[in-house]
Design a protein around this motif. Structure first.
Motif, PDB file in Angstrom:
ATOM      1  N   CYS A 458       0.849  -1.192   0.000  1.00  0.00           N
ATOM      2  CA  CYS A 458       0.000   0.000   0.000  1.00  0.00           C
ATOM      3  C   CYS A 458       0.885   1.242   0.000  1.00  0.00           C
ATOM      4  CB  CYS A 458      -0.914  -0.012   1.224  1.00  0.00           C
ATOM      5  SG  CYS A 458      -1.917   1.478   1.408  1.00  0.00           S
ATOM      6  N   SER A 459       0.674   2.111  -0.946  1.00  0.00           N
ATOM      7  CA  SER A 459       1.506   3.307  -1.070  1.00  0.00           C
ATOM      8  C   SER A 459       1.263   4.305   0.065  1.00  0.00           C
ATOM      9  CB  SER A 459       1.227   3.994  -2.416  1.00  0.00           C
ATOM     10  OG  SER A 459      -0.144   4.339  -2.523  1.00  0.00           O
ATOM     11  N   VAL A 460       0.144   4.161   0.768  1.00  0.00           N
ATOM     12  CA  VAL A 460      -0.190   5.103   1.833  1.00  0.00           C
ATOM     13  C   VAL A 460       0.497   4.741   3.145  1.00  0.00           C
ATOM     14  CG1 VAL A 460      -2.086   6.049   3.217  1.00  0.00           C
ATOM     15  CG2 VAL A 460      -2.402   5.655   0.769  1.00  0.00           C
ATOM     16  N   CYS A 461       0.545   3.445   3.468  1.00  0.00           N
ATOM     17  CA  CYS A 461       1.007   3.055   4.809  1.00  0.00           C
ATOM     18  C   CYS A 461       2.276   2.221   4.834  1.00  0.00           C
ATOM     19  CB  CYS A 461      -0.106   2.316   5.550  1.00  0.00           C
ATOM     20  SG  CYS A 461      -0.552   0.719   4.812  1.00  0.00           S
ATOM     21  N   THR A 485      21.964   1.779  -0.370  1.00  0.00           N
ATOM     22  CA  THR A 485      21.268   2.778  -1.194  1.00  0.00           C
ATOM     23  C   THR A 485      19.761   2.563  -1.227  1.00  0.00           C
ATOM     24  OG1 THR A 485      21.599   1.436  -3.184  1.00  0.00           O
ATOM     25  CG2 THR A 485      23.311   3.077  -2.650  1.00  0.00           C
ATOM     26  N   TRP A 486      19.289   1.482  -0.614  1.00  0.00           N
ATOM     27  CA  TRP A 486      17.854   1.198  -0.614  1.00  0.00           C
ATOM     28  C   TRP A 486      17.478   0.517   0.701  1.00  0.00           C
ATOM     29  CZ3 TRP A 486      16.266  -3.911  -0.201  1.00  0.00           C
ATOM     30  CH2 TRP A 486      17.276  -4.874  -0.405  1.00  0.00           C
ATOM     31  N   GLN A 487      16.200   0.534   0.997  1.00  0.00           N
ATOM     32  CA  GLN A 487      15.669  -0.119   2.182  1.00  0.00           C
ATOM     33  C   GLN A 487      14.426  -0.923   1.822  1.00  0.00           C
ATOM     34  OE1 GLN A 487      15.255   3.186   5.120  1.00  0.00           O
ATOM     35  NE2 GLN A 487      16.085   1.711   6.581  1.00  0.00           N
ATOM     36  N   PRO A 488      14.288  -2.107   2.395  1.00  0.00           N
ATOM     37  CA  PRO A 488      13.041  -2.845   2.152  1.00  0.00           C
ATOM     38  C   PRO A 488      11.877  -2.193   2.901  1.00  0.00           C
ATOM     39  CG  PRO A 488      14.401  -4.022   3.736  1.00  0.00           C
ATOM     40  CD  PRO A 488      15.227  -2.860   3.253  1.00  0.00           C
ATOM     41  N   TYR A 489      10.685  -2.403   2.403  1.00  0.00           N
ATOM     42  CA  TYR A 489       9.470  -1.898   3.047  1.00  0.00           C
ATOM     43  C   TYR A 489       8.656  -3.071   3.567  1.00  0.00           C
ATOM     44  CZ  TYR A 489      10.176   2.804   1.125  1.00  0.00           C
ATOM     45  OH  TYR A 489      10.663   4.039   0.831  1.00  0.00           O
ATOM     46  N   ARG A 490       7.853  -2.792   4.569  1.00  0.00           N
ATOM     47  CA  ARG A 490       6.968  -3.827   5.106  1.00  0.00           C
ATOM     48  C   ARG A 490       5.528  -3.311   5.149  1.00  0.00           C
ATOM     49  NH1 ARG A 490       9.496  -3.850  11.170  1.00  0.00           N
ATOM     50  NH2 ARG A 490       8.962  -1.701  11.767  1.00  0.00           N
ATOM     51  N   PRO A 491       4.553  -4.218   5.129  1.00  0.00           N
ATOM     52  CA  PRO A 491       3.145  -3.792   5.186  1.00  0.00           C
ATOM     53  C   PRO A 491       2.778  -3.349   6.590  1.00  0.00           C
ATOM     54  CG  PRO A 491       3.284  -6.180   5.177  1.00  0.00           C
ATOM     55  CD  PRO A 491       4.694  -5.679   4.996  1.00  0.00           C
ATOM     56  N   VAL A 492       1.883  -2.355   6.683  1.00  0.00           N
ATOM     57  CA  VAL A 492       1.422  -1.856   7.975  1.00  0.00           C
ATOM     58  C   VAL A 492      -0.088  -2.053   8.096  1.00  0.00           C
ATOM     59  CG1 VAL A 492       1.245   0.152   9.484  1.00  0.00           C
ATOM     60  CG2 VAL A 492       3.306  -0.182   8.102  1.00  0.00           C
ATOM     61  N   GLY A 493      -0.844  -1.454   7.169  1.00  0.00           N
ATOM     62  CA  GLY A 493      -2.307  -1.550   7.208  1.00  0.00           C
ATOM     63  C   GLY A 493      -2.951  -0.223   7.534  1.00  0.00           C
ATOM     64  N   CYS A 494      -3.935   0.158   6.734  1.00  0.00           N
ATOM     65  CA  CYS A 494      -4.671   1.408   6.949  1.00  0.00           C
ATOM     66  C   CYS A 494      -6.045   1.272   6.289  1.00  0.00           C
ATOM     67  CB  CYS A 494      -3.899   2.598   6.357  1.00  0.00           C
ATOM     68  SG  CYS A 494      -3.706   2.534   4.550  1.00  0.00           S
ATOM     69  N   ASP A 495      -6.855   2.327   6.376  1.00  0.00           N
ATOM     70  CA  ASP A 495      -8.193   2.293   5.783  1.00  0.00           C
ATOM     71  C   ASP A 495      -8.131   2.151   4.265  1.00  0.00           C
ATOM     72  OD1 ASP A 495      -9.295   2.567   8.274  1.00  0.00           O
ATOM     73  OD2 ASP A 495      -9.518   4.748   8.151  1.00  0.00           O
ATOM     74  N   HIS A 496      -7.086   2.711   3.657  1.00  0.00           N
ATOM     75  CA  HIS A 496      -6.967   2.675   2.197  1.00  0.00           C
ATOM     76  C   HIS A 496      -6.834   1.243   1.674  1.00  0.00           C
ATOM     77  CE1 HIS A 496      -5.975   4.095  -1.808  1.00  0.00           C
ATOM     78  NE2 HIS A 496      -4.866   3.390  -1.805  1.00  0.00           N
ATOM     79  N   TYR A 502      -1.542  -4.183   1.822  1.00  0.00           N
ATOM     80  CA  TYR A 502      -1.312  -4.358   0.388  1.00  0.00           C
ATOM     81  C   TYR A 502      -2.503  -3.795  -0.391  1.00  0.00           C
ATOM     82  CZ  TYR A 502       2.302  -7.702   1.836  1.00  0.00           C
ATOM     83  OH  TYR A 502       3.396  -8.296   2.400  1.00  0.00           O
ATOM     84  N   LYS A 503      -2.215  -3.244  -1.553  1.00  0.00           N
ATOM     85  CA  LYS A 503      -3.280  -2.713  -2.406  1.00  0.00           C
ATOM     86  C   LYS A 503      -2.890  -2.958  -3.856  1.00  0.00           C
ATOM     87  CE  LYS A 503      -7.073  -0.160  -2.967  1.00  0.00           C
ATOM     88  NZ  LYS A 503      -8.384  -0.548  -2.442  1.00  0.00           N
ATOM     89  N   GLY A 504      -3.597  -3.862  -4.527  1.00  0.00           N
ATOM     90  CA  GLY A 504      -3.280  -4.193  -5.913  1.00  0.00           C
ATOM     91  C   GLY A 504      -2.171  -5.238  -5.997  1.00  0.00           C
TER      92      GLY A 504
END
Length: 567
Positions: A458-461, A485-496, A502-504
């Protein structure tokens, strides 16, 4: 799977009204006796009915009412089905326009409130009352109606179901009574909710004691609702009618199709499949959105070098391009995206599918019908007499289909098809096992692409974090890539993203052109491991490497890539 603790028990423990030990003991007793938790709570005299009612009203913000002051004769008794009122321990108190005040002892029983909302098609507002008084009033009402209910309940239900079966065919002529029926409105709402949530499939599943509806969103099934069990037959009949299926046949699987028109320029097709189960017909509806094939190749997630290799292959005048991957990996969308690129007035395109999922103007699409003798092989033979430029075969399943496809690719036609294999190199082994001669494979196949769909963060959270180096190395990253030069991202969760994180979804691809060196390996009866080594030497990224690249770009998580790519 951990036990789901009812809302009332959980809140009472949190508020200090019950100890965890008391709550656990009462829950076990309720499960053993098949009774509501509130009954065991009051039977144990842990709290009085008034204390429970006062606590629920203040905690959940609902009005508190004394049923002793209510005139039973003035209640709208015809609003809620009497049997449902008894089962759910809920009592209709008053109507206010489209709002219905309902007396309940346990306002955390949301399933009961949802059933009442569905049955009445009204907005339900709970009013908290004492459990003992509610039971007493419902019992009094039950005594006066029990005989009548016992006499009529079975007849009413069978008549309603018969009406659904005999009258539903007329629904296609816009019968207003049927169009206004709760089941019809409910089905329309479910379908619209699925589209708005971006679901790919809808599952209607009957069981012995409940009925549930699940959506597959971003590849994961989510339970959406549990409507009353009594509607399963009506809902199945409605779906079968608008899918042009035989509503009288419930013993064998059926396949159909329906269309939901959302506007003058927007319509969504649904592919419908029914399956007889122990407790009724399970129905799965696949959402087929033609606009997906028109998003363009850039929307599918190909890397620039992969996109160039694919476009160079599909624009060749002849040859065979194979797309591989498991069911639900997006093969059809990829193929139709390529066909849409090639779909021009001067090109004759024919497809044979089982069934045709996406309808595109300008492409001659044929549904395979095994019972009628229209197999993939028979369709291909007919295509070759129809002056084709491009042929798409839904799936190569047998030697005859493969043989005709290869001959078409060798005689000046571009052929697209799919196979179910784990990766691109193993596709060649699969074709050899089907009995295709190595020289035919080497002379016809020009490119193989394997693919998976990973959930997009999800691009928001989404949130960056410091991952352990050993975890990254074990996942498949090289030490040279861990340069900070980069960092991994993890899912958080939000209303979006409905709190999933995850979204899409994003495509992960292995694009493997068949080079001269690979042709030599094939002609020398090399296996998939030999092809895989050569592909690596030529710079072809496997599925895991392509997925890790998406992790570096911040599009998905390491856990998601590890889940969809096997090594």
């Amino acid at each position: 799977m951990p036990q789901v603790v009812p809302g009332l028990a959980r809140v009472l423990v949190q508020a200090g009204k019950l100890s965890p030990e008391q709550s656990s003991a009462l829950l076990k007793k309720a499960a053993a006796n098949n009774t509501p938790f509130i009954d065991e709570l009051l039977a144990a005299r842990a709290l009085t009915p008034y204390e429970v009612a006062l606590f629920c009203a203040s905690t959940f913000g609902h009005p508190l009412m004394d049923l002793a002051a209510v005139d039973i004769g003035g209640l709208p008794l015809d609003t809620i089905d009497p049997k449902l009122s008894i089962t759910l321990r809920a009592l209709a108190l008053r109507k206010r326009g489209n709002r219905l005040l309902v007396a309940v002892a346990d306002p955390t029983n949301l399933q009961a409130l949802d059933q009442i909302k569905f049955q009445t098609q009204m907005l339900v507002e709970p009013v908290v009352v004492e459990a003992d008084k509610l039971t007493r009033v419902i019992s009094q009402l039950a005594k006066s109606t029990e005989a009548k209910l016992n006499e009529m309940a079975g007849q009413d239900l069978s008549l309603e179901l018969d009406d659904a079966i005999t009258e539903e065919p007329a629904a296609q002529s816009a019968d207003s009574e049927i169009d206004d029926a709760p089941v019809v409105r409910f089905l329309q709402k479910v379908m619209l909710d699925a589209i708005n949530m971006g679901a790919s499939d809808l599952h209607f599943e009957p069981y012995e004691k409940f009925y549930r509806i699940r959506f597959r969103v971003d590849g994961v099934l989510q339970e959406i609702s549990q409507p009353p069990l009594v509607i399963k037959e009506k809902l199945a009949a409605r779906i079968k009618v608008i899918s042009k299926l035989d509503i009288s046949e419930k013993r064998v699987p059926q396949d159909g199709r329906m269309k939901l028109v959302l506007g003058p320029n927007k319509a969504i097709d649904f592919r419908v499949s029914t399956l007889p189960t122990l407790f009724g017909e399970k129905i799965v509806m696949r959402i087929l959105d033609p606009s997906q094939a028109k998003l363009g190749i850039d929307a599918l997630g190909y890397e620039p070098d992969q996109k160039e290799l694919l476009l160079n292959a599909v624009r060749r005048p002849y040859g065979m391009v194979l797309v591989t991957g498991p069911t639900g990996s997006g093969k059809t969308v990829s193929l139709y995206t390529c066909l849409n690129i090639l779909n021009e007035p001067g090109v004759n395109i024919s497809t044979a599918e089982d069934p045709a999922e996406i309808q595109l103007a300008g492409i001659n699409q044929v549904n395979v019908n095994e019972k009628a003798g229209l197999t993939f092989a028979a369709a291909l033979k007919s295509f070759l007499r129809q002056d084709p430029d491009i042929i798409m075969v839904g799936e190569i399943r047998d030697l005859e289909t493969a043989d005709i496809s290869i001959k078409a690719a060798q005689t000046g036609h571009m052929v697209f098809s799919t196979l179910h294999t784990n990766d691109a190199p193993s596709t060649l082994t699969r074709m050899l096992n089907m009995g295709i001669a190595p020289f035919n494979i080497a002379s016809s196949v020009i490119l193989i692409t394997a693919q998976r769909l990973a959930r997009r963060l999800c691009s928001v959270c989404k949130q960056p974090y410091e991952a352990d180096t050993s975890v990254l190395l074990q996942a498949g990253f090289k030490e040279s890539e861990l340069d900070g030069t980069w960092q991994p991202y993890r899912p958080v969760g939000c209303d979006h993203c409905n709190n999933s994180g995850y979204k899409g979804r994003v495509g992960i691809y292995q694009i493997m052109p068949i080079t001269e060196e690979m042709q030599r390996i094939i002609l020398a009866n090399g296996n998939s491991m030999d092809i895989a080594r050569q592909a690596q030497a030529e710079g072809v990224r496997d599925l895991r490497q392509s997925g890790l690249l998406k992790v570096r770009q911040g599009l998905t998580s390491i856990e998601e890539v590890l889940g969809v790519t096997n090594e």
